[in-house]
Write a protein that holds these residues in place. Structure first.
Motif, PDB file in Angstrom:
ATOM      1  N   ILE A   1      -6.410  15.794  -2.816  1.00 22.14           N
ATOM      2  CA  ILE A   1      -5.977  16.663  -1.721  1.00 22.14           C
ATOM      3  C   ILE A   1      -4.495  16.459  -1.425  1.00 22.14           C
ATOM      4  O   ILE A   1      -3.726  17.413  -1.421  1.00 22.14           O
ATOM      5  N   ASP A   2      -4.091  15.209  -1.160  1.00 23.56           N
ATOM      6  CA  ASP A   2      -2.686  14.933  -0.841  1.00 23.56           C
ATOM      7  C   ASP A   2      -2.420  13.432  -0.861  1.00 23.56           C
ATOM      8  O   ASP A   2      -2.604  12.753   0.155  1.00 23.56           O
ATOM      9  N   PRO A   3      -1.956  12.899  -1.982  1.00 24.94           N
ATOM     10  CA  PRO A   3      -1.717  11.452  -2.067  1.00 24.94           C
ATOM     11  C   PRO A   3      -0.600  10.969  -1.147  1.00 24.94           C
ATOM     12  O   PRO A   3      -0.529   9.786  -0.840  1.00 24.94           O
ATOM     13  N   ASP A   4       0.256  11.877  -0.674  1.00 25.28           N
ATOM     14  CA  ASP A   4       1.337  11.463   0.223  1.00 25.28           C
ATOM     15  C   ASP A   4       0.818  11.046   1.593  1.00 25.28           C
ATOM     16  O   ASP A   4       1.561  10.468   2.385  1.00 25.28           O
ATOM     17  N   MET A   5      -0.458  11.308   1.885  1.00 25.63           N
ATOM     18  CA  MET A   5      -1.055  10.895   3.154  1.00 25.63           C
ATOM     19  C   MET A   5      -1.465   9.419   3.135  1.00 25.63           C
ATOM     20  O   MET A   5      -1.666   8.825   4.185  1.00 25.63           O
ATOM     21  N   PHE A   6      -1.590   8.824   1.947  1.00 27.85           N
ATOM     22  CA  PHE A   6      -2.101   7.456   1.821  1.00 27.85           C
ATOM     23  C   PHE A   6      -1.117   6.423   2.375  1.00 27.85           C
ATOM     24  O   PHE A   6       0.065   6.460   2.067  1.00 27.85           O
ATOM     25  N   THR A   7      -1.649   5.469   3.169  1.00 31.56           N
ATOM     26  CA  THR A   7      -0.859   4.305   3.566  1.00 31.56           C
ATOM     27  C   THR A   7      -1.252   3.099   2.715  1.00 31.56           C
ATOM     28  O   THR A   7      -0.624   2.052   2.803  1.00 31.56           O
ATOM     29  N   GLY A   8      -2.282   3.249   1.916  1.00 30.52           N
ATOM     30  CA  GLY A   8      -2.756   2.184   1.045  1.00 30.52           C
ATOM     31  C   GLY A   8      -3.955   2.664   0.255  1.00 30.52           C
ATOM     32  O   GLY A   8      -4.422   3.789   0.443  1.00 30.52           O
ATOM     33  N   LEU A   9      -4.419   1.794  -0.629  1.00 31.03           N
ATOM     34  CA  LEU A   9      -5.507   2.129  -1.546  1.00 31.03           C
ATOM     35  C   LEU A   9      -6.688   1.184  -1.348  1.00 31.03           C
ATOM     36  O   LEU A   9      -6.525   0.067  -0.897  1.00 31.03           O
ATOM     37  N   THR A  10      -7.833   1.643  -1.774  1.00 35.46           N
ATOM     38  CA  THR A  10      -9.038   0.827  -1.709  1.00 35.46           C
ATOM     39  C   THR A  10      -9.161  -0.075  -2.941  1.00 35.46           C
ATOM     40  O   THR A  10      -9.706  -1.154  -2.876  1.00 35.46           O
ATOM     41  N   ASN A  11      -8.650   0.410  -4.066  1.00 34.99           N
ATOM     42  CA  ASN A  11      -8.622  -0.408  -5.286  1.00 34.99           C
ATOM     43  C   ASN A  11      -7.493   0.064  -6.179  1.00 34.99           C
ATOM     44  O   ASN A  11      -6.942   1.138  -5.993  1.00 34.99           O
ATOM     45  N   LYS A  12      -7.131  -0.772  -7.142  1.00 39.18           N
ATOM     46  CA  LYS A  12      -6.045  -0.435  -8.068  1.00 39.18           C
ATOM     47  C   LYS A  12      -6.498   0.672  -9.001  1.00 39.18           C
ATOM     48  O   LYS A  12      -7.660   0.732  -9.380  1.00 39.18           O
ATOM     49  N   TRP A  13      -5.549   1.522  -9.355  1.00 40.05           N
ATOM     50  CA  TRP A  13      -5.844   2.556 -10.349  1.00 40.05           C
ATOM     51  C   TRP A  13      -6.012   1.887 -11.704  1.00 40.05           C
ATOM     52  O   TRP A  13      -5.351   0.891 -11.992  1.00 40.05           O
ATOM     53  N   SER A  14      -6.872   2.417 -12.533  1.00 34.50           N
ATOM     54  CA  SER A  14      -7.096   1.850 -13.864  1.00 34.50           C
ATOM     55  C   SER A  14      -5.857   2.082 -14.732  1.00 34.50           C
ATOM     56  O   SER A  14      -5.034   2.960 -14.456  1.00 34.50           O
ATOM     57  N   ASP A  15      -5.737   1.294 -15.799  1.00 32.59           N
ATOM     58  CA  ASP A  15      -4.620   1.461 -16.724  1.00 32.59           C
ATOM     59  C   ASP A  15      -4.595   2.864 -17.322  1.00 32.59           C
ATOM     60  O   ASP A  15      -3.533   3.427 -17.553  1.00 32.59           O
TER      61      ASP A  15
ATOM     62  N   ALA B   1      -4.935  -2.470   9.021  1.00 34.85           N
ATOM     63  CA  ALA B   1      -4.490  -2.063  10.354  1.00 34.85           C
ATOM     64  C   ALA B   1      -2.971  -2.036  10.450  1.00 34.85           C
ATOM     65  O   ALA B   1      -2.395  -1.151  11.087  1.00 34.85           O
ATOM     66  N   PHE B   2      -2.292  -2.985   9.806  1.00 33.35           N
ATOM     67  CA  PHE B   2      -0.823  -3.021   9.839  1.00 33.35           C
ATOM     68  C   PHE B   2      -0.194  -1.809   9.166  1.00 33.35           C
ATOM     69  O   PHE B   2       0.949  -1.467   9.438  1.00 33.35           O
ATOM     70  N   SER B   3      -0.925  -1.142   8.283  1.00 36.57           N
ATOM     71  CA  SER B   3      -0.364   0.029   7.594  1.00 36.57           C
ATOM     72  C   SER B   3      -0.389   1.278   8.482  1.00 36.57           C
ATOM     73  O   SER B   3       0.141   2.317   8.116  1.00 36.57           O
ATOM     74  N   GLU B   4      -1.025   1.159   9.656  1.00 37.70           N
ATOM     75  CA  GLU B   4      -1.054   2.180  10.697  1.00 37.70           C
ATOM     76  C   GLU B   4      -1.487   3.580  10.249  1.00 37.70           C
ATOM     77  O   GLU B   4      -0.799   4.557  10.489  1.00 37.70           O
ATOM     78  N   PRO B   5      -2.659   3.683   9.615  1.00 41.75           N
ATOM     79  CA  PRO B   5      -3.163   5.026   9.286  1.00 41.75           C
ATOM     80  C   PRO B   5      -3.687   5.721  10.539  1.00 41.75           C
ATOM     81  O   PRO B   5      -4.003   5.056  11.531  1.00 41.75           O
ATOM     82  N   ASP B   6      -3.759   7.039  10.494  1.00 44.07           N
ATOM     83  CA  ASP B   6      -4.365   7.803  11.586  1.00 44.07           C
ATOM     84  C   ASP B   6      -5.878   7.663  11.557  1.00 44.07           C
ATOM     85  O   ASP B   6      -6.524   7.722  12.591  1.00 44.07           O
ATOM     86  N   CYS B   7      -6.439   7.522  10.340  1.00 43.73           N
ATOM     87  CA  CYS B   7      -7.880   7.313  10.227  1.00 43.73           C
ATOM     88  C   CYS B   7      -8.242   6.748   8.861  1.00 43.73           C
ATOM     89  O   CYS B   7      -7.454   6.804   7.913  1.00 43.73           O
ATOM     90  N   ILE B   8      -9.435   6.187   8.825  1.00 42.97           N
ATOM     91  CA  ILE B   8     -10.034   5.674   7.594  1.00 42.97           C
ATOM     92  C   ILE B   8     -11.155   6.646   7.250  1.00 42.97           C
ATOM     93  O   ILE B   8     -11.942   7.024   8.127  1.00 42.97           O
ATOM     94  N   ILE B   9     -11.228   7.058   5.985  1.00 42.85           N
ATOM     95  CA  ILE B   9     -12.241   8.033   5.582  1.00 42.85           C
ATOM     96  C   ILE B   9     -13.108   7.443   4.478  1.00 42.85           C
ATOM     97  O   ILE B   9     -12.583   6.984   3.457  1.00 42.85           O
ATOM     98  N   ASP B  10     -14.407   7.467   4.690  1.00 41.40           N
ATOM     99  CA  ASP B  10     -15.348   7.074   3.643  1.00 41.40           C
ATOM    100  C   ASP B  10     -16.112   8.323   3.223  1.00 41.40           C
ATOM    101  O   ASP B  10     -16.422   9.181   4.052  1.00 41.40           O
ATOM    102  N   ILE B  11     -16.398   8.417   1.945  1.00 40.14           N
ATOM    103  CA  ILE B  11     -17.070   9.586   1.370  1.00 40.14           C
ATOM    104  C   ILE B  11     -18.140   9.087   0.418  1.00 40.14           C
ATOM    105  O   ILE B  11     -17.890   8.193  -0.380  1.00 40.14           O
ATOM    106  N   GLY B  12     -19.329   9.671   0.470  1.00 46.10           N
ATOM    107  CA  GLY B  12     -20.376   9.296  -0.472  1.00 46.10           C
ATOM    108  C   GLY B  12     -21.754   9.607   0.058  1.00 46.10           C
ATOM    109  O   GLY B  12     -21.934  10.500   0.881  1.00 46.10           O
TER     110      GLY B  12
END
Length: 179
Positions: free
Chosen positions: A55-69, A100-111
């Motif tokens: 949708i929009d990666p510029d919204m991310f303040t961080g990731l849940t896991n590293k992207w694969s090689d 919390a220090f990355s100050e997102p507006d919200c955390i979203i879980d999907i599944g």
């Protein structure tokens, strides 16, 4: 998910709050107070990361896991360099302080809903002070998922494109499988 008006506050407070926030009812029935406009998000798990990235990666303040090689040729370096906070379920446990220090507006879980989804998101929200929402999805419902996220994030046009792509692809795949 759906939106409700804020009703717990006095009329004066409501007038101030309604310009800044809204109550969102997520897919597990939790009422979550969110900013009117969400610009900074964190995914709570790998599936959320992939869907929200589209949708929009510029919204991310961080990731849940590293992207694969293997993702390196598709994911620009600036998105691979975002901090990693772990995930809500399985894998690396979530680092709630750093998140919390990355100050997102919200955390979203999907599944798919788990027995403890409501409790887990309530706990996460209390620990971080960050609104946390849940969007239910399955392979056949990806179009609906993108439309829900479009409304949630104010990205209706982009999400409608993705929804139509998913629905067309799913329909084509099922037709091929039937043959």
């Amino acid at each position: 998910g759906s939106l409700l008006s804020c009703t717990k506050k006095s009329p004066a407070e409501k007038a101030v709050t309604s310009a800044e926030s809204r109550i969102y009812v997520d897919d597990v029935g939790r009422q979550v107070e969110l900013p009117q406009k969400i610009t900074r998000i964190i995914p709570a798990g790998p599936l959320a990361q992939i869907i929200l990235y589209s949708i929009d990666p510029d919204m991310f303040t961080g990731l849940t896991n590293k992207w694969s090689d293997s993702a390196k040729e598709f994911i620009p370096q600036k998105y691979r360099d975002l901090p990693y906070f772990g995930q809500l379920y399985g894998g690396v446990s979530l680092n709630v302080e750093e998140l919390a220090f990355s100050e997102p507006d919200c955390i979203i879980d999907i599944g798919e809903i788990k027995k403890t989804t409501v409790e887990d998101l309530d706990t996460l929200q209390k620990q971080t002070g960050i609104p946390s929402v849940y969007v239910v999805t399955s392979l056949q419902d990806m179009g609906k998922t993108y439309r829900v996220l479009g409304e949630l994030l104010g990205k209706q046009e982009r999400c409608e494109e993705l929804a139509q792509f998913c629905e067309t692809t799913y329909q084509r795949t099922t037709e091929i499988m039937e043959k």
